[in-house]
Design an enzyme around this catalytic site. Structure first.
Site, mmCIF file in Angstrom:
data_model
loop_
_atom_site.group_PDB
_atom_site.id
_atom_site.type_symbol
_atom_site.label_atom_id
_atom_site.label_comp_id
_atom_site.label_asym_id
_atom_site.label_seq_id
_atom_site.Cartn_x
_atom_site.Cartn_y
_atom_site.Cartn_z
ATOM 1 N N GLY A 300 0.802 -1.219 0.000
ATOM 2 C CA GLY A 300 0.000 0.000 0.000
ATOM 3 C C GLY A 300 0.830 1.262 0.000
ATOM 4 N N SER A 319 -1.821 -1.800 6.195
ATOM 5 C CA SER A 319 -0.912 -1.819 7.331
ATOM 6 C C SER A 319 0.446 -1.233 6.978
ATOM 7 C CB SER A 319 -0.737 -3.260 7.828
ATOM 8 O OG SER A 319 -0.202 -4.079 6.803
ATOM 9 N N CYS A 320 0.876 -1.420 5.732
ATOM 10 C CA CYS A 320 2.208 -0.962 5.366
ATOM 11 C C CYS A 320 2.282 0.545 5.193
ATOM 12 C CB CYS A 320 2.685 -1.666 4.104
ATOM 13 S SG CYS A 320 1.449 -1.770 2.816
ATOM 14 N N THR A 321 1.187 1.249 5.365
ATOM 15 C CA THR A 321 1.214 2.710 5.291
ATOM 16 C C THR A 321 1.164 3.334 6.685
ATOM 17 O OG1 THR A 321 -1.188 2.915 5.130
ATOM 18 C CG2 THR A 321 0.029 2.683 3.079
#
Length: 462
Positions: A300, A319-321
């Protein structure tokens, strides 16, 4: 640059800018004073309160201006709970409330109170009957957003408010995302909003407390704003907030249909042009300007950076942001795919050409991110005979979407009926692996404890 993130914060409306500049000259004095400058400031404050109350659908003396929408939520929850302490210490919220509501619930729980969190359907909406069942004799307060901040789903506030009224429980509505589009229906008791969500200046919120609702503000008393919001009011910002709310309402009435059509175009074109994508949120009961979708095998953060380079400002719940490395609590509660998540919230007056350009750019951007991550380009192939067999994928220490990508690469290496155990310690895997199974027609067996993380078991069905 196309700004597609008004759900986070809308640009300052021209009417707000004009009102802010004018009231800086006229509204600097203390509105509590009786001399000429104070009377002028009081007239501006009263006019702003009347305009905001008309837009909300309440009495002016029921509306209080606060330093922010979050402050309105926190003070509203705390004071309503304190005012109803004889009834009990039970609080009901939905699982997809804004973080300000959930943080208030956590604080109440830490202080010894009880909290019931009502689950939602896959569309992001609560079921009114399920919400009603969560109410108890000792329930002091219930909270429900008018529309979801992340996926745009409109909640059944009127039905829930009716159930709360029948149970004698006040309902607080977080209306931050919906106030620009119209008043909140239903027999609610308290309401919170935030000016920067509708094009007003940041630093202004509003809190409405209906007559007859027990309300006891914790902390030292203050004579301003009926004792509900201490401190000297930022009168120029308040005037600008009220003026912009009225102006935005007039524009929204004409723009809602056009924006809804553009969002429907985005929903259809994204699903048709981007492989392995899930468009989330209710397709009908939703805000007219907001759409969210998630893309398999996509990081992301990388996706948002690439869209930014292409000239588009968008948001994400992946979640990766985030610094917590956990997926959005909203997507998690809905049980939908979280990786590669994109939220589009269109501003009033957005050009159709900008939306078209986004739809033309998106497939290539997604494809490029997937290629860099080594994602599979086609469905699994391999032995299709029945039988057993199991593979283990060690994805410990790897962030999503990598565990899902590794699963997709090897699922074709086991026969139909065989299983793949994915070892992962990324919280997003708990959401994204079951979502991948649903999208790819595989069977999610469940999860088991494993050294260093969790084993997610998937059985090949096709």
């Amino acid at each position: 640059m196309a700004y597609f993130d008004v759900a986070s914060s809308a640009p300052l409306h021209p009417v707000a800018r004009q009102a802010l500049q004018a009231s800086l000259d006229e509204g600097w004095a203390d509105p509590a004073r009786l001399y000429r400058e104070g009377r002028r400031a009081r007239m501006l404050l009263n006019a702003a309160r009347e305009a905001a109350a008309e837009a909300v659908g309440c009495r002016p003396d029921e509306l209080t201006f606060t330093p922010s929408g979050t402050h309105a939520v926190h003070s509203g929850v705390a004071a309503a709970l304190a005012g109803r302490r004889r009834a009990g210490r039970h609080l009901v919220v939905s699982e997809v409330e804004h973080s300000s509501v959930l943080h208030a619930a956590e604080a109440h729980e830490a202080a010894g109170g009880a909290v019931a969190r009502v689950p939602v359907e896959r569309t992001g909406a609560v079921v009114p009957e399920a919400y009603a069942r969560a109410l108890r004799e000792d329930t002091a307060l219930a909270c429900l957003q008018s529309a979801n901040h992340e996926v745009g789903t409109v909640q059944p506030v009127a039905e829930v408010a009716g159930a709360c009224r029948a149970a004698g429980v006040p309902l607080l509505v977080d209306a931050a995302q919906s106030l620009a589009w119209g008043p909140v229906e239903g027999d609610w008791s308290l309401l919170a909003g935030s000016a920067h969500k509708w094009g007003g200046p940041a630093g202004v919120g509003l809190l409405v407390v209906r007559k007859g609702v027990r309300f006891a503000v914790p902390g030292p008393a203050d004579e301003r704003e009926s004792g509900r919001s201490p401190g000297f009011p930022n009168l120029p910002a308040i005037v600008a907030a009220a003026a912009s709310l009225r102006a935005v309402r007039e524009e929204a009435a004409a723009e809602a249909g056009r924006l809804r059509g553009l969002v429907e175009r985005i929903r259809a074109r994204v699903a048709a042009s981007v492989p392995e994508v899930e468009v989330v949120g209710d397709p009908e009961r939703r805000l007219p300007h907001l759409v969210t979708f998630s893309c398999l095998y996509v990081d992301g953060e990388a996706l948002l950076h690439e869209l930014d380079r292409s000239g588009f400002s968008v948001s994400s719940g992946s979640s990766c942001t985030s610094s917590t490395l956990t997926p959005s609590h909203v997507l998690r509660a809905m049980g939908v795919l979280s990786e590669g998540n994109v939220r589009i919230s269109l501003p009033l007056g957005v050009a159709e050409e900008e939306v078209e350009r986004f739809l033309e750019v998106l497939p290539g951007v997604v494809s490029g991110v997937r290629e860099r991550l080594g994602a599979p380009v086609a469905g699994p192939a391999g032995d299709v005979s029945g039988g057993g067999g199991e593979l283990v994928v060690d994805a410990l220490g790897k962030r999503c979407p990598v565990p899902v990508i590794e699963l997709a690469k090897v699922i074709g290496d086991v026969p139909v009926g065989g299983t793949v155990r994915v070892l992962a310690d990324d919280a997003a895997a708990r959401l994204d692996i079951p979502a991948w199974c649903g999208m790819r027609g595989q069977e999610y067996v469940g999860e088991e404890p494993a050294d260093g993380g969790t084993a997610y078991v998937v059985r090949r069905r096709a």
